[in-house]
Design a protein around this motif. Structure first.
Motif, PDB file in Angstrom:
ATOM      1  N   PHE A 194     -51.154  40.929  12.921  1.00  0.00           N
ATOM      2  CA  PHE A 194     -50.503  42.067  11.956  1.00  0.00           C
ATOM      3  C   PHE A 194     -51.751  42.747  11.377  1.00  0.00           C
ATOM      4  O   PHE A 194     -52.504  42.249  10.698  1.00  0.00           O
ATOM      5  CB  PHE A 194     -49.601  41.280  10.976  1.00  0.00           C
ATOM      6  N   VAL A 195     -51.539  44.095  11.462  1.00  0.00           N
ATOM      7  CA  VAL A 195     -52.360  44.742  10.740  1.00  0.00           C
ATOM      8  C   VAL A 195     -51.487  45.775   9.799  1.00  0.00           C
ATOM      9  O   VAL A 195     -50.771  46.625  10.034  1.00  0.00           O
ATOM     10  CB  VAL A 195     -53.263  45.658  11.790  1.00  0.00           C
TER      11      VAL A 195
ATOM     12  N   ALA B 125     -46.845  49.684   7.798  1.00  0.00           N
ATOM     13  CA  ALA B 125     -47.467  50.591   6.895  1.00  0.00           C
ATOM     14  C   ALA B 125     -47.712  49.937   5.340  1.00  0.00           C
ATOM     15  O   ALA B 125     -48.655  50.394   4.573  1.00  0.00           O
ATOM     16  CB  ALA B 125     -46.361  51.638   6.635  1.00  0.00           C
ATOM     17  N   PHE B 126     -46.800  49.046   4.798  1.00  0.00           N
ATOM     18  CA  PHE B 126     -46.912  48.513   3.705  1.00  0.00           C
ATOM     19  C   PHE B 126     -48.087  47.396   3.683  1.00  0.00           C
ATOM     20  O   PHE B 126     -48.598  47.254   4.817  1.00  0.00           O
ATOM     21  CB  PHE B 126     -45.543  47.689   3.350  1.00  0.00           C
ATOM     22  N   HIS B 127     -48.367  46.924   2.536  1.00  0.00           N
ATOM     23  CA  HIS B 127     -49.282  46.128   2.466  1.00  0.00           C
ATOM     24  C   HIS B 127     -49.024  44.731   2.946  1.00  0.00           C
ATOM     25  O   HIS B 127     -49.584  43.561   3.163  1.00  0.00           O
ATOM     26  CB  HIS B 127     -50.075  46.004   1.053  1.00  0.00           C
TER      27      HIS B 127
ATOM     28  N   ASN C 196     -51.238  48.024   6.056  1.00  0.00           N
ATOM     29  CA  ASN C 196     -51.861  49.236   5.322  1.00  0.00           C
ATOM     30  C   ASN C 196     -51.944  50.407   6.406  1.00  0.00           C
ATOM     31  O   ASN C 196     -53.087  50.985   6.551  1.00  0.00           O
ATOM     32  CB  ASN C 196     -53.233  48.950   4.883  1.00  0.00           C
ATOM     33  N   THR C 197     -51.171  50.252   7.390  1.00  0.00           N
ATOM     34  CA  THR C 197     -51.338  51.297   8.661  1.00  0.00           C
ATOM     35  C   THR C 197     -49.953  52.164   8.751  1.00  0.00           C
ATOM     36  O   THR C 197     -49.097  51.795   9.422  1.00  0.00           O
ATOM     37  CB  THR C 197     -51.710  50.420   9.787  1.00  0.00           C
ATOM     38  N   LEU C 198     -50.170  53.436   8.658  1.00  0.00           N
ATOM     39  CA  LEU C 198     -49.051  54.045   8.634  1.00  0.00           C
ATOM     40  C   LEU C 198     -49.056  55.032   9.904  1.00  0.00           C
ATOM     41  O   LEU C 198     -50.125  56.062  10.129  1.00  0.00           O
ATOM     42  CB  LEU C 198     -49.186  55.282   7.492  1.00  0.00           C
TER      43      LEU C 198
ATOM     44  N   PHE D 191     -48.474  46.922  13.780  1.00  0.00           N
ATOM     45  CA  PHE D 191     -48.881  47.942  12.650  1.00  0.00           C
ATOM     46  C   PHE D 191     -47.710  47.957  11.707  1.00  0.00           C
ATOM     47  O   PHE D 191     -46.673  48.254  11.878  1.00  0.00           O
ATOM     48  CB  PHE D 191     -49.498  49.198  13.051  1.00  0.00           C
TER      49      PHE D 191
ATOM     50  N   LEU E  94     -52.220  57.547  10.538  1.00  0.00           N
ATOM     51  CA  LEU E  94     -53.410  57.154  10.790  1.00  0.00           C
ATOM     52  C   LEU E  94     -53.991  57.411  12.193  1.00  0.00           C
ATOM     53  O   LEU E  94     -55.228  57.760  12.379  1.00  0.00           O
ATOM     54  CB  LEU E  94     -53.703  55.735  10.351  1.00  0.00           C
TER      55      LEU E  94
END
Ligand SMILES: Cc1cc2nc3c(=O)[nH]c(=O)nc-3n(C[C@H](O)[C@H](O)[C@H](O)COP(=O)(O)OP(=O)(O)OC[C@H]3O[C@@H](n4cnc5c(N)ncnc54)[C@H](O)[C@@H]3O)c2cc1C
Ligand SMILES: Cc1cc2nc3c(=O)[nH]c(=O)nc-3n(C[C@H](O)[C@H](O)[C@H](O)COP(=O)(O)OP(=O)(O)OC[C@H]3O[C@@H](n4cnc5c(N)ncnc54)[C@H](O)[C@@H]3O)c2cc1C
Ligand code: SF4
Ligand code: SF4
Ligand code: FES
Ligand SMILES: [Mg+2]
Lengths: 292, 468
Positions: free
Chosen positions: B213-214, B177-179, B216-218, B175, B222
């Motif tokens: 890889f995911v 946080a960045f795109h 956009n996940t903070l 996971f 989240l």
């Protein structure tokens, strides 16, 4: 988890236009709808060439699995989003919920003030205060009657709603500080005020409540990049210290905030932003077919 | 068999390596140091005297079998060399470029006692780049074991841990946080040192192992670390969230509009591609730039500003060149590129232009006094030596602190400084949750973060009852 892996991005499932500059986007993100709390925001990228911009989570619907953004078109990115975001299109990136949720609970009587950009963001706070058992007065400001939105939503969750318009076409004539003054006069036992809007408005609210020594919370909107505490671009002066609004906030004690510093910092890229908007509008004029 | 090589029989000089001319390269973001040609690599490989007990390997934080892979290069078996390196180091194309070799493998190489040490980093990069060009990757036969592992943060620590857990048969999700994934390798280190295409290639290799890889996940916001274990079905979690919370100096003028952290400058420039036409992120451009600090981050910031067109770039550092924490090669390259170094100089104030921006800086000279706790001589101010100079952009690169989000959102125990507390096996206070890299040690190096990711993977396997 599969919704997170959608390579197309994050789907827009509803859109509503409140005026020629203000619009609402409802975006599918079930996990975020579950996690979001009042006071939090997201970072959005329109497309892979876009910038990362912060937007407050103005509403969330856990059943529908969506979050709602209410956006004012003020520059290149928000204008382009207004032009291209339709139901069924996708945002390239959407990260959040970010920031510390507002500290809600224990308050007795609360006034929630929203002006300009801040009307939608104050809504989840008003609702949360109500759910936590407080008596809630909402003070919301618009330029004129035609631009009023969400009055019904505020009425549904607040004990009182005071609408203010610049031209007096509906509600009180004047800005939200006038509404705030009246709310405090009517309820001298107000124990918390929350104000969201342009810095100049939040500053005025802080000055309105300061003599009454009423605890006042504002949600600050400095320029952000990552929203995760990594760049320091969002630093704000609070009392004698420096805080990063994205991780230490965005809520802060209004009576400690250096608003003048914030207002100067918001102009960091003014020249570049102006040029970007002009270039975008030019390209729209060149490229666009006459409206059908 | 050939006679054993000795320090007297090997080429005295290192094999030459191509480098972009300083005048040219300050106008572009292409790589400064070129890859060895096969001939250069072979020549350099011949400088390794194949020590019976190599001193170099213990100098490498992950213990790459250096003698072994160099021997394969010498035998013209590059695939073999790649296989040897990737037994311990997942990212040779990255480490070959960015490791501070002079303090690690090359610093320990015995050839260095009399001559320039074997150019281990360049050889490693040569092998790594060849692997990328040839599309090599080492995907073992993986038997799924039913365990789900979550990795928080896609920097080198997270990548290394993910690879080992995937090879062990776990279902691994990273996971970020960045795109985009990659951590500092993506947002921090500029293309002229580490092209994003190299980072992309290494991430594709991880995907070949089945790692998901995911972005956009903070994590923390989240969903929490606790939720990953209790609700989302992860059997073990690794936290590698880095230490990217930038420090500012606390001097007058700190929050002026022309003052920003190196992280902000580099993120805008590298990850958001603000320097390229058609990208929307604004980029502050200075004509006269002062960068405070002399670590890798500072060097990167200076050289980026130079490439963005600054006429003057000044480096302000309170110790001397010998103490500069940056890789030697970067200091050298920065000097070649015309950076003005103010060694033994500390900033006193950043001067306001009256409109919220910067008009200059006031500095004071320092001299080295008694050694401090770290053994470095402590700089002390020279009375009456203050001076001012004009600049319009100040970039602060004086270090970073622990990112607070995981601490804010979970019960995980932190140490006094706010970093995640672990035991020697990198276990945190939460059962099944491990941590490593900069978020445990404070800002360190790519290879140390990778080493930590691998150590944590070993502990996680033990925890899950898997054979290592
Ligand atoms: C925590 C937070 C919550 C916000 N919530 C909302 C919201 O709910 N609805 C809404 O309409 N707006 C919101 N904003 C403001 C919004 O982010 C900016 O209006 C938007 O970024 C402008 O982008 P632009 O390219 O359209 O305009 P530009 O012309 O580029 O910028 C216009 C002005 O917006 C500000 N701005 C520009 N870039 C950024 C950035 N990356 N981050 C923050 N501010 C920026 C600057 O003051 C700038 O002068 C919020 C900002 C913050 C920090
Ligand atoms: C500009 C710069 C230059 C450098 N140059 C060198 C060099 O030349 N050689 C060298 O060896 N070292 C160098 N370093 C240091 C090196 O890059 C770091 O030590 C290393 O990257 C640390 O790896 P990490 O995996 O611990 O963390 P990072 O690389 O920092 O990765 C952490 C990742 O986690 C993500 N993250 C953080 N919080 C969350 C969350 N809550 N949820 C999800 N994701 C999250 C971040 O976005 C980031 O992508 C440099 C550092 C910088 C900043
Ligand atoms: S990983 Fe780094 S320290 Fe180890 S051998 Fe390679 S370049 Fe040297
Ligand atoms: S110490 Fe130097 S010479 Fe000896 S094996 Fe290692 S690289 Fe070769
Ligand atoms: S937005 Fe980068 S630290 Fe807050
Ligand atoms: Mg913009």
């Amino acid at each position: 988890m599969s919704s997170l892996l959608d390579s197309r991005g994050f789907e827009i499932v509803a859109r509503q236009d409140f005026s020629d500059v203000t619009y609402l986007l409802e975006v599918r993100h079930p996990l975020m709808a579950k996690a979001a709390r009042a006071g939090q925001f997201v970072i959005v990228m329109l497309d892979d060439h876009g910038e990362r911009i912060p937007l407050t989570i103005a509403d969330f619907d856990r059943e529908r699995g969506t979050i709602t953004l209410v956006i004012q078109a003020v520059g290149k990115t928000t204008r382009e989003m207004q032009d291209v975001c339709r139901v069924g299109t996708f945002l390239h990136a959407l990260a959040g919920p970010m920031g510390e949720p507002s500290h809600i609970g224990g308050q007795h009587r609360v006034v929630c003030v929203g002006g300009g950009l801040g009307v939608a963001p104050i809504f989840p706070q008003a609702r949360a205060y109500k759910e936590a058992g407080a008596h809630v007065t909402a003070v919301v400001g618009f330029r004129t009657k035609d631009l009023v939105f969400w009055e019904d939503k505020f009425r549904a969750c607040c004990d009182e709603v005071i609408v203010c318009t610049d031209d007096g076409s509906v509600g009180i004539k004047g800005n939200v500080t006038e509404g705030l003054r009246q709310a405090i006069a009517a309820h001298p036992d107000v124990d918390e005020v929350v104000a969201i809007g342009p810095p100049i408005m939040m500053k005025a609210c802080a000055e309105t409540t300061r003599p009454h020594k009423i605890k006042t919370v504002v949600s600050l909107n400095p320029i952000m990049v990552d929203g995760t505490g990594m760049c320091g671009g969002c630093r704000v002066k609070i009392g004698d210290g420096i805080k990063f609004a994205c991780v230490d906030g965005p809520d802060f004690d209004a009576h400690q905030v250096d608003f003048d510093d914030l207002m100067v910092r918001l102009k960091r890229f003014a020249a570049t932003e102006k040029a970007a908007l002009a270039k975008y509008e030019e390209s729209c004029r060149m490229g666009r077919e006459p409206a059908a | 068999m050939a006679k054993r090589k000795t320090i007297r029989t090997i080429p005295r000089e290192r094999a030459e390596v191509g480098e972009q001319d300083p005048q040219v390269r300050v106008q572009n973001f292409y790589e400064v140091t070129l890859r060895f040609t096969p001939e250069q690599a072979e020549l350099e490989a011949s400088r390794c005297i194949e020590c019976p007990r190599p001193a170099c390997t213990p100098g490498c934080p992950v213990g790459v079998d250096i003698k072994g892979f160099i021997a394969k290069i010498a035998a013209n078996d590059l695939r073999g060399a790649y296989d040897v390196i990737t037994q311990t180091n997942l990212l040779p194309a990255v480490c070959g470029r960015v490791c501070p070799q002079e303090n690690q493998c090359e610093g320990a190489c015995v050839v260095g006692n009399q001559l320039a040490p074997v150019a281990i980093g360049r050889l490693e990069r040569f092998v790594g780049d060849t692997a990328i060009a040839q599309g090599w990757s080492n995907v073992p036969y993986i038997e799924p074991n039913g365990f789900k592992v979550g990795i928080v943060g896609s920097g080198p620590a997270g990548m290394a841990c993910a690879a080992d857990m995937a090879k062990a048969g776990c279902d691994v999700t990273v996971f970020e946080a960045f795109h985009l994934p990659g951590g500092v390798l993506r947002y921090g280190i500029p293309d002229f040192r580490l092209p994003n295409s190299v980072v992309d290639a290494e991430i594709r290799n991880l995907e070949k192992l089945g790692v998901k890889f995911v972005c956009n996940t903070l994590v923390g916001r989240l969903f929490t670390i606790e939720q990953m274990i209790e609700e989302m079905g992860f059997h073990a979690v690794f936290v590698g969230t880095g230490a990217g919370y930038p420090s500012f100096m606390g001097i007058p003028g700190d929050s002026l509009n022309g003052v920003l952290s190196a992280n902000e400058l580099l993120t805008r420039c590298n990850m958001m591609q603000a320097k390229d036409e058609g990208f929307d992120t604004p980029l502050p451009i200075g004509a006269k730039v002062a960068v405070i600090g002399a670590g890798n981050t500072a060097m990167d910031a200076m050289r980026v500003c130079k490439r963005l067109g600054a006429e003057e770039v000044h480096c302000i550092y309170r110790r001397s060149r010998n103490e500069a924490p940056a890789r030697i090669e970067e200091v050298h390259h920065a000097e070649q590129e015309g950076i003005a170094f103010h060694w033994l100089t500390a900033p006193v104030a950043i001067l306001d232009d009256g409109k919220g921006g910067v008009r200059g800086m006031r500095c004071i000279k320092m001299e080295l006094g008694e050694p401090d706790a770290s053994g470095r001589r402590k700089p002390v101010t020279v009375k009456g030596s203050e001076y001012e100079f004009a600049c319009d952009l100040v970039v602060v690169a004086i270090g970073t602190n622990a990112n607070p989000i995981i601490g804010q959102t979970s019960k995980i125990a932190l140490d006094k400084r706010g970093y995640i507390a672990t035991d020697a096996d990198l276990a945190t206070s939460l059962a099944g949750v491990y941590a490593g890299g900069d978020i445990v040690t404070g800002a360190a190096t790519v290879i140390k973060a990778m080493g930590a990711g691998r150590t944590a993977a070993r502990s996680m396997k033990k925890y899950l009852g898997l054979r290592d």
